[in-house]
Every structure is written in structure tokens, then in C-alpha cells.
Design an enzyme around this catalytic site. Structure first.
Site, PDB file in Angstrom:
ATOM      1  N   PRO A 222      -0.749  -6.606  11.362  1.00 56.51           N
ATOM      2  CA  PRO A 222      -0.268  -5.762  10.506  1.00 56.51           C
ATOM      3  C   PRO A 222       0.958  -5.000  10.944  1.00 56.51           C
ATOM      4  O   PRO A 222       1.130  -5.071  12.094  1.00 56.51           O
ATOM      5  CB  PRO A 222      -1.439  -4.779  10.378  1.00 56.51           C
ATOM      6  CG  PRO A 222      -2.414  -4.994  11.083  1.00 56.51           C
ATOM      7  CD  PRO A 222      -2.340  -6.118  11.991  1.00 56.51           C
ATOM      8  N   PRO A 223       1.639  -4.430  10.038  1.00 56.07           N
ATOM      9  CA  PRO A 223       3.049  -4.031  10.549  1.00 56.07           C
ATOM     10  C   PRO A 223       2.833  -2.791  11.572  1.00 56.07           C
ATOM     11  O   PRO A 223       1.748  -2.067  11.467  1.00 56.07           O
ATOM     12  CB  PRO A 223       3.628  -3.419   9.265  1.00 56.07           C
ATOM     13  CG  PRO A 223       2.635  -3.860   8.077  1.00 56.07           C
ATOM     14  CD  PRO A 223       1.468  -4.557   8.662  1.00 56.07           C
ATOM     15  N   LYS A 227       4.390  -5.972  17.446  1.00 57.33           N
ATOM     16  CA  LYS A 227       4.688  -7.359  17.630  1.00 57.33           C
ATOM     17  C   LYS A 227       6.204  -7.534  18.193  1.00 57.33           C
ATOM     18  O   LYS A 227       6.506  -8.337  18.849  1.00 57.33           O
ATOM     19  CB  LYS A 227       4.486  -7.866  16.391  1.00 57.33           C
ATOM     20  CG  LYS A 227       3.174  -8.022  15.735  1.00 57.33           C
ATOM     21  CD  LYS A 227       2.926  -8.847  14.561  1.00 57.33           C
ATOM     22  CE  LYS A 227       3.521  -8.259  13.275  1.00 57.33           C
ATOM     23  NZ  LYS A 227       2.962  -6.823  12.993  1.00 57.33           N
ATOM     24  N   GLU A 474     -10.274  17.753  -4.764  1.00 62.67           N
ATOM     25  CA  GLU A 474     -10.652  17.603  -3.304  1.00 62.67           C
ATOM     26  C   GLU A 474     -12.088  17.701  -3.143  1.00 62.67           C
ATOM     27  O   GLU A 474     -12.808  17.180  -2.171  1.00 62.67           O
ATOM     28  CB  GLU A 474      -9.816  18.228  -2.407  1.00 62.67           C
ATOM     29  CG  GLU A 474      -8.222  17.870  -2.689  1.00 62.67           C
ATOM     30  CD  GLU A 474      -7.820  16.492  -2.651  1.00 62.67           C
ATOM     31  OE1 GLU A 474      -8.532  15.904  -1.980  1.00 62.67           O
ATOM     32  OE2 GLU A 474      -6.913  16.283  -3.390  1.00 62.67           O
ATOM     33  N   ASP A 549      -6.811   6.700  -5.989  1.00 67.58           N
ATOM     34  CA  ASP A 549      -8.214   6.810  -5.765  1.00 67.58           C
ATOM     35  C   ASP A 549      -8.780   5.438  -6.805  1.00 67.58           C
ATOM     36  O   ASP A 549      -9.411   4.633  -6.069  1.00 67.58           O
ATOM     37  CB  ASP A 549      -8.913   7.972  -6.332  1.00 67.58           C
ATOM     38  CG  ASP A 549      -8.372   9.246  -5.604  1.00 67.58           C
ATOM     39  OD1 ASP A 549      -8.036   9.089  -4.715  1.00 67.58           O
ATOM     40  OD2 ASP A 549      -8.592  10.323  -6.145  1.00 67.58           O
TER      41      ASP A 549
END
Ligand code: ADP
Length: 667
Positions: A222-223, A227, A474, A549
């Protein structure tokens, strides 16, 4: 366009893919131990073919004394190498720059060289003049076409095919200093690359076992996991140079431009090796932009043609890399499944190194690296920071540390203003208020990286109803997690407004998640939907804030159905279809069934969330009231609240098995 084609033809002609020499001569060239060949006076000496990069390696090695002299011919790509006790060798030099580099190398190492004029100067002058004139004319026409197409934005016809690489050895010293010690959380990748470095700077033990090192290394992950950092460290640890490119640098609408850039990048790399005599790394970030599967689109479209031509050129150049010792190709992607298989064949990217999100120990080490020079408060343990940042990448952790430092600096400056006005010395000020980054500062960093900066101004202008809406939402998320089995623990609930969120609940697993069980996946969908459910049940409100969500819930449900065998459709696996990940690889009938199943699971989980909201109305209201008062609640206070305010439901009463066929009650 034509300029690129000419360029292509030229380079292609200069790099023979097969040795020109007859097989006997070629064998002699390869065999280092071949018997010395005396040269009969009358008989013309058999001339051997020598690879350009092998010659460069020879000059840079301690075997260079076997070279008597080099003979360059003006206007010719051939260089003759006269050797001690061996037949002369002929070397084809890639281009004029390569010849210059060779001369410089010869001067540096004290090797004699002479330059001969062309065999018959002037004989073909007219012919040459006409060729040049034709070339210039064609070039002019090509330039006009390019300009008309508006493609010359970055330098016109000659400039657009130039490699846009950043040469790292020419960048700042901080880049140069990157070592493997600066990378953490990916020990296996580092181990593999250390091996490569050893191979680059001297084949040593590998040569004695006839072990070949990879021609290309694909870093997959993943970013932000490091790397690029790893590639830089590989270059620096092998004392080499490096070019950084991005796959998108090669993507053009104009056929031939990308291929030209690929050629140019490799040609520059060859020159760099000649110039420095050191290893050179070409790093292509996001290689999927250029290396995606071929044949994805209808033939003939200029964009597809260009992409295929660019990829083909990359493959050709990669095959050349083998014979150009000293060049290592590295590339990064998160979508190895989308790459054209030809790229992954032996001799190309034949080594794949995974660079995943760091685990807890890894995060701790990354925190250590990025807080090396930062004044940390003694209350801080790196282990605690690591525990608070599950699923954060190395780049995000760096961002957390930096934001914490900025917050601390501003806070400290403000707190010490008063003392400063009393004309206290720096030492006295520091004694009263330590110059240190606290846990609270790190907390701000952790929130900032994922949710953007706090917006107290906008928060203040919110109405009570708006705040209540957020607080109920929340509280709904958080409290549902205390009922459904398989939820991660809550570490923070806040309704403090930030750039990317009105409020949020942070969940952190106790350890590092290695896989998802079905219960955990269902729990995650239920808690994701529980914010909207609470709003609906308690306030009769539906608003746009739940969109993220829903996205999470639907994506997870789809993965459960199509990949994890967690639905009524059983153990199916349906991957993505198409070169750009568009569509899914299955028939229309199954696709419809999948859609229905995803909707069924999400709907059933929403039913669970509503059931909890109905049963726990009071405790949701109570928690929302505390949030409106205090804005943020952390682990200890949360645990105490849940303890004092148990749910009206048990986890059995809200369990849902997506593989069972009965319908959920409450739906
Ligand atoms: P990627 O190429 O995988 O997208 P980068 O190498 O560009 O990630 O990461 C950006 C920055 O984040 C790095 O320069 C480094 O400062 C930090 N970083 C990322 N991963 C790590 C890691 N594993 N260890 C230490 N720092 C890291």
C-alpha cells in the site's frame, strides 16, 4: 512523433539484442580463461564482439591493464579495443555521449586511446548533406504536427520524449543519507534488499555459487509504506546513483512519446553507470500506470496503442538490462494482479518484495526513527503510540510525529509567553515548562493525519441541534460496539469538528489483526451503520453524514460475498475483470445474485443496529449528553461509562449469521 521514431531506430540499432559475432567468437569473448591468442603477422586477427557495459566494467575493474588501447573512429559507433595477448574486440557504443564517457573513463584510468578520422572523409559528403537536409525537414514537419496537437508543452518535440527522472544523487544530502536503518516495519523487505546490495557492489559469494541476482525488483504494498524509501536506501547503501520516475510519466495520448521516454530513461541510466562506474537504480513508482495488462481495450485507439507501445519498450529495455550490469530496475505497485504478466517473467521483475503496513512492533520502530531528534516528554512510550496507530502507514506515522512537534512548539511558545515577558532566562523557562512533546500533542497528530485539522471556529458556530445530531450519531457507533460480539475496543470518541469529519469514533484492535473472522466482519458493518440507526431512532433524522459509513459497510459486505465465502452464495471467488479493474469477472446472473446478497447482508446488519438503538435509547442519549459537554472521551472514561450503563441486550440477541438462510428479525 517522428523525432521519437528516429530516436527509436537509432538506439535500437545500437543495442543488438543478439551478439553480432559468430558463435565461436562469442564463446571466446565469454570465456575469461580462454587461452592467449598469438597474432600471426600476416593473418588478420579474428575480431571479437564485446558488450559496451562489459567494457565499462572491465575498465572499472582491476583487470583494466589487459587493455592496451582504445581506438575511436570519428562518425562511427564502433570502438576497437586492443588487448594484451588477446584478439582485438569491437564494441558498439550506444551513442555519442557514451563515447565521450568512454574517453573520460580511459583518461581517468590511464588507458591510451586514439581517434581516427573517418575512412574516406568527404567521399559521401553530398549524400550525407542530403540525408541531413531530409532529416531536418522531417523534423520540422514533425515539430509542426506536435505543436498543432498541443503536445509540446514540456519542451516541444525534442523535449517531450526526454525522461523526467529526478537524479537522486543530485538531490539534497538528506536523501543521500537514507540507509536501511532509516526504514522499519518491513524487515523481510530490508533483508532481501541487503542481499541485492551485496550483489550490486561485488558478486562475492553469490558468484561462487553461480547465483544470479534479480534483474528487476517489484516492491508490492500500500501507499506510504516506504517503497520509495527502500529504493533510495538500496541506491545509497550500494553507493550508487538513482533515477526516480512515476508510471504516469510515461502515459501519453500521443503514440510513441511514452516509449521514447522509456528509452531515454534507460539510455540515461547506462550513461550514469559509465560515468560513475557505480551501480545505478531506475525506480518506477506506480508502475501499474504503464505496466497494466495489455489488450484491455479495443485496438486502434491511440491511448491503448500508446500504452502498449510504451510497455513493449519497457520490456525490450528490461531485457537489455541483463547485459548492462550495474543497472537495477526497481518498481512499486499496490496492484500486482493488474500488471501484464510479461513484466513478471524471469529476467524482468523476477523478484517480488512485499512491503506491508507495519505491525505494532514495526510502528514502534518507525516512531523511534521519526522522533529521533524530537524532544519527547518522559511520559511517552513509543509502544503506547504504536498501540494507538493500528493500520497507520510509515508515511502517516511520520506525519503524526511532525504534527505532534508542530502542536508542541506552538503550545510551548504560547505557554511560555508570560514567563518570557517576565524576562526569565531560557533555562528558567524550560525548568517551569519543559520543552517537550506530550501525549496530547501526539494525540492531535494521530487525529490530524486521518481527519484533517481541527476547526474550532466552525465548531463554535454549530447550533445545539447540529451538535446533538453529531453526538447521537457517534454515541450510536460506539455503543453498538459494546453489544455486538467481535467489535474492536473503542479508544476515542469525539465530536470535535475537523476538516474531514464532524466527529468520529476510533476503534483499535488489541493486537495486530491478521485476518477477519465472520463475526468481526459483521460487527464492523453493524457498528458502521449504527450512527445512522441512532439518528433515525432517536431524532428521526437522515442526513448526508453517513455516506462514508455506508461505503465502508457495503464494501466490506461485497468482499465477504465475493471473496471470503461469508454469505449464502457459498465459497465463491469473483475477482475484478478488465485492465483497469472495471467490472467483475463473472456472468450477469451471478453478478445480480451478488448484488442482492450484499444488499441483504447490509440490510440485516442495519436491522441489528436499529434493534440496539431502540433497546439502548437511554444510554445513547446519556453518552451523547456527555459528549456535548466534554467533546471528547478516551478509553478509561469510556470503559467506566459502559460499565455503569450496560446494554439492555446481550450479544446473542443481536448475533447475525450471513451464511444462514433465516431472515433477521427487526428487518
Ligand atoms: P511509498 O513509496 O511506499 O508510497 P514512501 O517511501 O514514499 O512510501 O514514504 C514516504 C515517507 O514516509 C518516507 O520518506 C519516510 O519518511 C516515511 N516512511 C514510510 N515508510 C516508512 C518505514 N517503513 N520506515 C520509516 N519511514 C517510513
Amino acid at each position: 512523433m517522428f523525432g521519437v521514431a528516429i530516436f527509436s531506430l537509432t538506439i535500437g540499432a545500437f543495442i543488438p539484442s543478439k551478439p553480432i559475432a559468430s558463435s565461436t567468437n562469442a564463446a571466446q569473448t565469454r570465456s575469461v580463461q580462454s587461452a592467449p591468442q598469438g597474432r600471426g603477422k600476416g593473418a588478420p586477427a579474428a575480431i571479437e564482439e564485446l558488450n559496451y557495459s562489459d567494457l565499462v566494467s572491465l575498465i572499472n575493474s582491476d583487470q583494466r591493464s589487459t587493455i592496451k588501447s582504445l581506438t575511436f573512429k570519428n562518425g562511427s559507433a564502433t570502438v576497437i579495443v586492443t588487448r594484451v595477448d588477446r584478439a582485438d574486440a569491437r564494441v558498439i557504443v550506444p551513442d555519442e555521449g557514451g563515447k565521450q564517457d568512454l574517453r573520460q573513463l580511459a583518461i581517468r584510468h590511464g588507458i591510451a586511446f586514439n581517434v581516427k578520422p573517418q575512412a574516406e572523409p568527404g567521399a559521401n559528403l553530398l549524400a550525407i548533406a542530403s540525408v541531413v537536409a531530409t532529416f531536418l525537414l522531417i523534423l520540422f514537419i514533425a515539430a509542426s504536427i506536435m505543436k498543432a496537437r498541443g503536445a509540446g508543452a514540456d519542451g516541444g518535440v525534442m523535449g517531450v520524449a526526454k525522461s523526467p527522472a529526478r537524479r537522486v544523487d543530485q538531490l539534497g544530502t538528506s536523501v543521500q543519507k537514507v540507509k536501511f536503518d532509516d526504514v522499519a516495519g518491513c524487515d523481510e523487505a530490508v533483508k532481501e534488499l541487503r542481499r541485492v546490495v551485496k550483489g550490486l557492489i561485488g558478486r562475492g559469494v553469490y558468484a561462487s555459487f553461480d547465483a544470479e541476482l534479480p534483474a528487476g525488483i517489484l516492491l508490492v504494498g500500500p501507499p506510504g509504506t516506504g517503497k520509495t524509501l527502500l529504493a533510495k536506501a538500496t541506491a545509497n547503501e550500494s553507493d550508487g546513483t538513482m533515477d526516480i520516475l512515476s508510471g504516469s510519466d510515461f502515459v501519453f495520448m500521443l503514440v510513441g512519446v511514452g516509449a521514447g521516454r522509456v528509452r531515454d530513461a534507460f539510455s540515461e541510466a547506462r550513461k550514469a553507470v559509465v560515468k560513475s562506474g557505480k551501480p545505478h537504480i531506475i525506480f518506477i513508482d506506480e508502475i501499474d500506470a504503464v505496466g497494466g495488462k495489455r489488450g484491455g481495450g479495443a485496438g486502434g485507439h491511440a491511448g491503448n496503442q500508446e500504452r502498449e507501445q510504451t510497455l513493449n519498450q519497457l520490456l525490450v529495455e528490461m531485457d537489455g538490462v541483463q547485459s548492462n550490469r550495474g543497472i537495477l530496475l526497481m518498481a512499486a505497485t499496490n496492484r500486482v494482479d493488474m500488471l501484464d504478466e510479461a513484466l513478471l517473467r524471469p529476467g524482468r521483475f523476477d523478484s517480488q518484495v512485499r512491503v506491508d503496513l507495519p505491525d505494532r512492533k514495526g510502528r514502534e520502530c518507525i516512531f523511534a526513527i521519526h522522533s529521533r531528534k524530537k524532544p519527547l516528554h518522559k511520559e511517552i512510550t513509543l509502544a503506547a503510540l504504536a498501540a494507538r496507530t493500528y493500520s497507520y502507514s510509515g508515511a502517516e506515522i511520520k506525519g503524526v510525529c511532525n504534527r505532534a512537534a508542530i502542536t508542541a512548539a506552538e503550545r510551548w511558545f504560547e505557554q511560555t509567553q508570560e514567563l518570557r515577558s517576565q524576562r526569565l532566562s531560557e533555562k528558567e523557562i524550560e525548568k517551569q515548562i519543559p520543552r517537550a512533546i506530550t501525549l496530547k500533542d501526539f494525540d492531535e497528530g494521530i487525529d490530524f493525519v486521518r481527519n484533517g485539522n481541527a476547526e474550532p471556529g466552525k465548531q463554535a458556530s454549530m447550533t445545539v441541534e447540529q451538535k446533538e445530531n453529531t453526538a447521537i450519531h457517534e454515541a450510536g457507533h460506539a455503543l453498538s460496539s459494546s453489544v455486538v460480539e467481535g467489535s474492536d475496543p473503542v479508544v476515542k470518541i469525539t465530536i470535535l469538528r475537523r476538516a474531514r469529519a464532524l466527529g468520529y469514533v476510533q476503534f483499535m484492535p488489541d493486537g495486530d489483526r491478521i485476518t477477519y473472522t465472520m463475526k468481526e466482519a459483521v460487527a464492523r458493518i453493524v457498528t458502521a451503520l449504527a450512527g445512522r440507526a441512532a439518528q433515525e431512532v432517536l431524532l428521526d433524522v437522515k442526513d448526508a453524514g453517513a455516506s462514508n459509513d455506508f461505503e465502508q459497510a457495503n464494501n466490506l459486505a461485497r468482499t465477504m460475498v465475493t471473496r471470503w465465502g461469508m454469505s449464502r452464495l457459498g465459497q465463491i471467488f469473483v475477482g475484478e475483470a478488465g485492465a483497469n479493474g472495471s467490472g467483475i469477472a463473472c456472468g450477469a446472473g451471478l453478478a445480480d445474485e451478488i448484488d442482492l446478497e450484499v444488499r441483504r447482508i447490509v440490510g440485516a446488519c442495519y436491522g441489528v443496529a436499529r434493534k440496539i438503538a431502540e433497546a439502548d435509547k437511554d444510554r445513547i442519549r446519556k453518552l451523547a449528553a456527555i459528549l456535548m459537554e466534554e467533546e471528547t472521551m478516551l478509553t478509561d472514561q469510556w470503559l467506566a461509562f459502559v460499565n455503569e450503563n450496560p446494554s439492555a441486550l446481550t450479544s446473542q440477541e443481536v448475533s447475525f449469521d450471513p451464511t444462514a438462510s433465516e431472515k433477521m428479525e427487526g428487518k
